[in-house]
Design a protein around this motif. Structure first.
Motif, PDB file in Angstrom:
ATOM      1  N   LEU A 164       5.734  -9.979  15.936  1.00 15.17           N
ATOM      2  CA  LEU A 164       6.784  -9.124  15.381  1.00 15.17           C
ATOM      3  C   LEU A 164       7.524  -8.441  16.532  1.00 15.17           C
ATOM      4  CD1 LEU A 164       5.105  -9.468  12.711  1.00 15.17           C
ATOM      5  CD2 LEU A 164       5.874  -7.177  12.143  1.00 15.17           C
ATOM      6  N   GLN A 165       8.848  -8.423  16.450  1.00 15.03           N
ATOM      7  CA  GLN A 165       9.646  -7.883  17.550  1.00 15.03           C
ATOM      8  C   GLN A 165      10.172  -6.484  17.283  1.00 15.03           C
ATOM      9  OE1 GLN A 165      10.166  -9.950  20.549  1.00 15.03           O
ATOM     10  NE2 GLN A 165       8.370 -10.638  19.407  1.00 15.03           N
ATOM     11  N   ASP A 166      10.442  -6.178  16.039  1.00 17.31           N
ATOM     12  CA  ASP A 166      11.110  -4.923  15.712  1.00 17.31           C
ATOM     13  C   ASP A 166      10.113  -3.778  15.566  1.00 17.31           C
ATOM     14  OD1 ASP A 166      13.795  -3.678  14.684  1.00 17.31           O
ATOM     15  OD2 ASP A 166      12.249  -3.037  13.265  1.00 17.31           O
ATOM     16  N   ALA A 167      10.341  -2.711  16.317  1.00 15.87           N
ATOM     17  CA  ALA A 167       9.426  -1.573  16.290  1.00 15.87           C
ATOM     18  C   ALA A 167       9.367  -0.915  14.915  1.00 15.87           C
ATOM     19  CB  ALA A 167       9.846  -0.540  17.344  1.00 15.87           C
ATOM     20  N   GLY A 168      10.519  -0.855  14.244  1.00 14.05           N
ATOM     21  CA  GLY A 168      10.534  -0.264  12.909  1.00 14.05           C
ATOM     22  C   GLY A 168       9.703  -1.063  11.925  1.00 14.05           C
ATOM     23  N   ASN A 169       9.791  -2.386  11.998  1.00 16.02           N
ATOM     24  CA  ASN A 169       8.970  -3.228  11.129  1.00 16.02           C
ATOM     25  C   ASN A 169       7.486  -3.028  11.405  1.00 16.02           C
ATOM     26  OD1 ASN A 169      11.073  -4.449   9.712  1.00 16.02           O
ATOM     27  ND2 ASN A 169      11.238  -6.160  11.135  1.00 16.02           N
ATOM     28  N   ALA A 170       7.120  -3.008  12.685  1.00 13.97           N
ATOM     29  CA  ALA A 170       5.705  -2.832  13.042  1.00 13.97           C
ATOM     30  C   ALA A 170       5.174  -1.508  12.523  1.00 13.97           C
ATOM     31  CB  ALA A 170       5.535  -2.930  14.553  1.00 13.97           C
ATOM     32  N   GLY A 171       5.925  -0.432  12.734  1.00 10.73           N
ATOM     33  CA  GLY A 171       5.474   0.876  12.265  1.00 10.73           C
ATOM     34  C   GLY A 171       5.389   0.964  10.762  1.00 10.73           C
ATOM     35  N   SER A 172       6.354   0.369  10.074  1.00 16.68           N
ATOM     36  CA  SER A 172       6.341   0.371   8.609  1.00 16.68           C
ATOM     37  C   SER A 172       5.126  -0.373   8.075  1.00 16.68           C
ATOM     38  CB  SER A 172       7.629  -0.264   8.081  1.00 16.68           C
ATOM     39  OG  SER A 172       7.638  -0.298   6.674  1.00 16.68           O
ATOM     40  N   ILE A 173       4.773  -1.495   8.704  1.00 14.89           N
ATOM     41  CA  ILE A 173       3.598  -2.251   8.253  1.00 14.89           C
ATOM     42  C   ILE A 173       2.331  -1.457   8.491  1.00 14.89           C
ATOM     43  CG2 ILE A 173       2.214  -4.326   8.685  1.00 14.89           C
ATOM     44  CD1 ILE A 173       4.838  -5.828   9.168  1.00 14.89           C
ATOM     45  N   LEU A 174       2.247  -0.755   9.602  1.00 12.72           N
ATOM     46  CA  LEU A 174       1.080   0.105   9.838  1.00 12.72           C
ATOM     47  C   LEU A 174       0.962   1.165   8.734  1.00 12.72           C
ATOM     48  CD1 LEU A 174       0.916  -1.314  12.585  1.00 12.72           C
ATOM     49  CD2 LEU A 174       0.606   0.927  13.649  1.00 12.72           C
ATOM     50  N   ARG A 175       2.091   1.704   8.344  1.00 10.43           N
ATOM     51  CA  ARG A 175       2.088   2.724   7.289  1.00 10.43           C
ATOM     52  C   ARG A 175       1.608   2.138   5.965  1.00 10.43           C
ATOM     53  NH1 ARG A 175       7.411   6.396   5.851  1.00 10.43           N
ATOM     54  NH2 ARG A 175       6.330   8.026   4.667  1.00 10.43           N
ATOM     55  N   SER A 176       2.082   0.925   5.637  1.00 11.02           N
ATOM     56  CA  SER A 176       1.636   0.270   4.400  1.00 11.02           C
ATOM     57  C   SER A 176       0.156  -0.076   4.465  1.00 11.02           C
ATOM     58  CB  SER A 176       2.456  -1.002   4.155  1.00 11.02           C
ATOM     59  OG  SER A 176       3.806  -0.695   3.871  1.00 11.02           O
ATOM     60  N   ALA A 177      -0.307  -0.548   5.622  1.00  7.49           N
ATOM     61  CA  ALA A 177      -1.730  -0.876   5.770  1.00  7.49           C
ATOM     62  C   ALA A 177      -2.596   0.342   5.487  1.00  7.49           C
ATOM     63  CB  ALA A 177      -1.990  -1.414   7.176  1.00  7.49           C
ATOM     64  N   ALA A 178      -2.244   1.474   6.084  1.00  7.66           N
ATOM     65  CA  ALA A 178      -3.023   2.694   5.869  1.00  7.66           C
ATOM     66  C   ALA A 178      -2.983   3.139   4.411  1.00  7.66           C
ATOM     67  CB  ALA A 178      -2.504   3.802   6.779  1.00  7.66           C
ATOM     68  N   ALA A 179      -1.822   2.984   3.774  1.00  7.56           N
ATOM     69  CA  ALA A 179      -1.664   3.433   2.388  1.00  7.56           C
ATOM     70  C   ALA A 179      -2.481   2.602   1.415  1.00  7.56           C
ATOM     71  CB  ALA A 179      -0.190   3.391   1.993  1.00  7.56           C
ATOM     72  N   PHE A 180      -2.621   1.300   1.697  1.00 12.49           N
ATOM     73  CA  PHE A 180      -3.236   0.395   0.732  1.00 12.49           C
ATOM     74  C   PHE A 180      -4.643  -0.063   1.127  1.00 12.49           C
ATOM     75  CE2 PHE A 180       1.440  -0.488   0.059  1.00 12.49           C
ATOM     76  CZ  PHE A 180       1.524   0.328  -1.058  1.00 12.49           C
ATOM     77  N   GLY A 181      -5.260   0.651   2.065  1.00 11.72           N
ATOM     78  CA  GLY A 181      -6.680   0.440   2.335  1.00 11.72           C
ATOM     79  C   GLY A 181      -7.009  -0.638   3.340  1.00 11.72           C
ATOM     80  N   PHE A 182      -6.031  -1.068   4.123  1.00 17.30           N
ATOM     81  CA  PHE A 182      -6.297  -2.037   5.185  1.00 17.30           C
ATOM     82  C   PHE A 182      -6.517  -1.258   6.475  1.00 17.30           C
ATOM     83  CE2 PHE A 182      -4.719  -4.559   1.853  1.00 17.30           C
ATOM     84  CZ  PHE A 182      -5.262  -5.823   2.039  1.00 17.30           C
ATOM     85  N   THR A 183      -7.748  -1.255   6.940  1.00 15.81           N
ATOM     86  CA  THR A 183      -8.152  -0.313   7.983  1.00 15.81           C
ATOM     87  C   THR A 183      -7.992  -0.829   9.403  1.00 15.81           C
ATOM     88  OG1 THR A 183     -10.431  -1.124   7.776  1.00 15.81           O
ATOM     89  CG2 THR A 183      -9.814   0.792   6.448  1.00 15.81           C
ATOM     90  N   GLN A 184      -7.701  -2.114   9.555  1.00 17.09           N
ATOM     91  CA  GLN A 184      -7.606  -2.711  10.893  1.00 17.09           C
ATOM     92  C   GLN A 184      -6.305  -3.509  11.015  1.00 17.09           C
ATOM     93  OE1 GLN A 184     -10.979  -4.588  13.466  1.00 17.09           O
ATOM     94  NE2 GLN A 184     -10.419  -6.129  11.974  1.00 17.09           N
ATOM     95  N   VAL A 185      -5.592  -3.272  12.102  1.00 16.38           N
ATOM     96  CA  VAL A 185      -4.384  -4.027  12.399  1.00 16.38           C
ATOM     97  C   VAL A 185      -4.564  -4.696  13.753  1.00 16.38           C
ATOM     98  CG1 VAL A 185      -1.903  -3.949  12.813  1.00 16.38           C
ATOM     99  CG2 VAL A 185      -2.915  -2.517  11.024  1.00 16.38           C
ATOM    100  N   ILE A 186      -4.371  -6.006  13.772  1.00 15.77           N
ATOM    101  CA  ILE A 186      -4.553  -6.804  14.983  1.00 15.77           C
ATOM    102  C   ILE A 186      -3.195  -7.356  15.380  1.00 15.77           C
ATOM    103  CG2 ILE A 186      -5.741  -8.771  16.015  1.00 15.77           C
ATOM    104  CD1 ILE A 186      -7.812  -8.481  13.684  1.00 15.77           C
TER     105      ILE A 186
END
Length: 261
Positions: free
Chosen positions: A123-145
């Motif tokens: 992923l290249q876009d910083a906004g996309n990466a940060g948004s996905i981290l936010r969704s992961a935390a919200a929906f119970g995905f505890t690890q991002v690789i």
């Protein structure tokens, strides 16, 4: 610069701390070189404190210092007060914040084999990466690789887009595809043109969702590792979704499916 004797005051733009802050605020990869993070503004700072993070340095503008909450002052190992114009010059924002925290960069953790995960593939876009981290935390995905070639996860723009999600996640960045051999959960690849429809699929949980490059999608090498392939119905007829929007939909579906069981 210790809280025992009160804050230190900085009035020179050549101060070593200010030089580091400028790099951390404006260079996406500076945190890797300096081993520190710069959290600008009260929202990110509150999020860090709420997760038990202790700042190495609390930084306040001269104008803000008299009204700085006591818990922020007490939270840090060191406290500094910076001339207003100098702190504004540090910021990469149009509206600079009057305070921030310097954190020590957490060591990169090992991959947890059974953790519900999200894998970011170039992923290249910083906004996309940060948004996905936010969704992961919200929906119970505890690890991002994050695989090599992905936007730096602790970069300032990613931190701002994550809105504090970083501090509730296990972040493993800069790894090769072979590092995913450590995962014992099924890999679920997203696609715009093949696989089961998300709304009909029996989703495994825990699992690791694969989210690919904004233009190219998940790489063929990574997609070949997946045991499930999922696409999202788009009755409006668009060719594809933004990767952050697709991630939010998929991760929500996973979380909802788990709650329904």
């Amino acid at each position: 610069m210790t809280t025992d004797t009160g804050p230190s005051h900085i009035s020179s733009r050549d101060n070593p701390l200010l030089k580091d802050l400028r790099k951390l605020a404006q260079d996406p990869g500076a945190y890797r070189k300096l081993g520190r993070l710069w959290l600008e503004g009260d929202h990110l700072c509150r999020a860090a404190l709420a997760r038990g993070v202790r700042p190495a340095v609390a930084v306040f503008s001269e104008a803000f210092w008299p009204s700085a909450p006591a818990e922020w002052v007490r939270s840090a190992i060191k406290t500094v007060v910076v001339a207003d114009d100098l702190l504004r010059a540090v910021s990469g924002l149009e509206s600079p914040a009057p305070m921030g925290f310097v954190l020590d960069l957490p060591p990169r953790p090992e991959i947890l084999p059974d953790a519900p995960s999200v894998v970011l593939d170039r992923l290249q876009d910083a906004g996309n990466a940060g948004s996905i981290l936010r969704s992961a935390a919200a929906f119970g995905f505890t690890q991002v690789i994050a695989l090599k070639g992905t936007a730096a996860l602790w970069a300032p723009k990613v931190l701002r887009a994550g809105m504090g999600a970083h501090f509730g996640l296990r972040l493993v960045e800069g790894v090769d595809i072979d590092a995913l051999d450590a995962l014992r959960v099924p890999l679920v690849a997203t696609s715009s043109h093949r696989g089961e429809w998300l709304h009909k699929a029996n989703l495994p949980h825990p699992c690791a969702w694969l989210m690919g490059h904004e233009g190219q999608g998940v790489s063929a090498v990574l997609e070949a590792r997946a045991s499930h392939h999922i696409r999202i119905a788009q009755p409006g007829g668009e060719e594809s979704l933004n990767v952050a929007a697709a991630a939010a939909i998929c991760l929500h579906a996973s979380g909802a499916a788990l709650q329904a069981k």
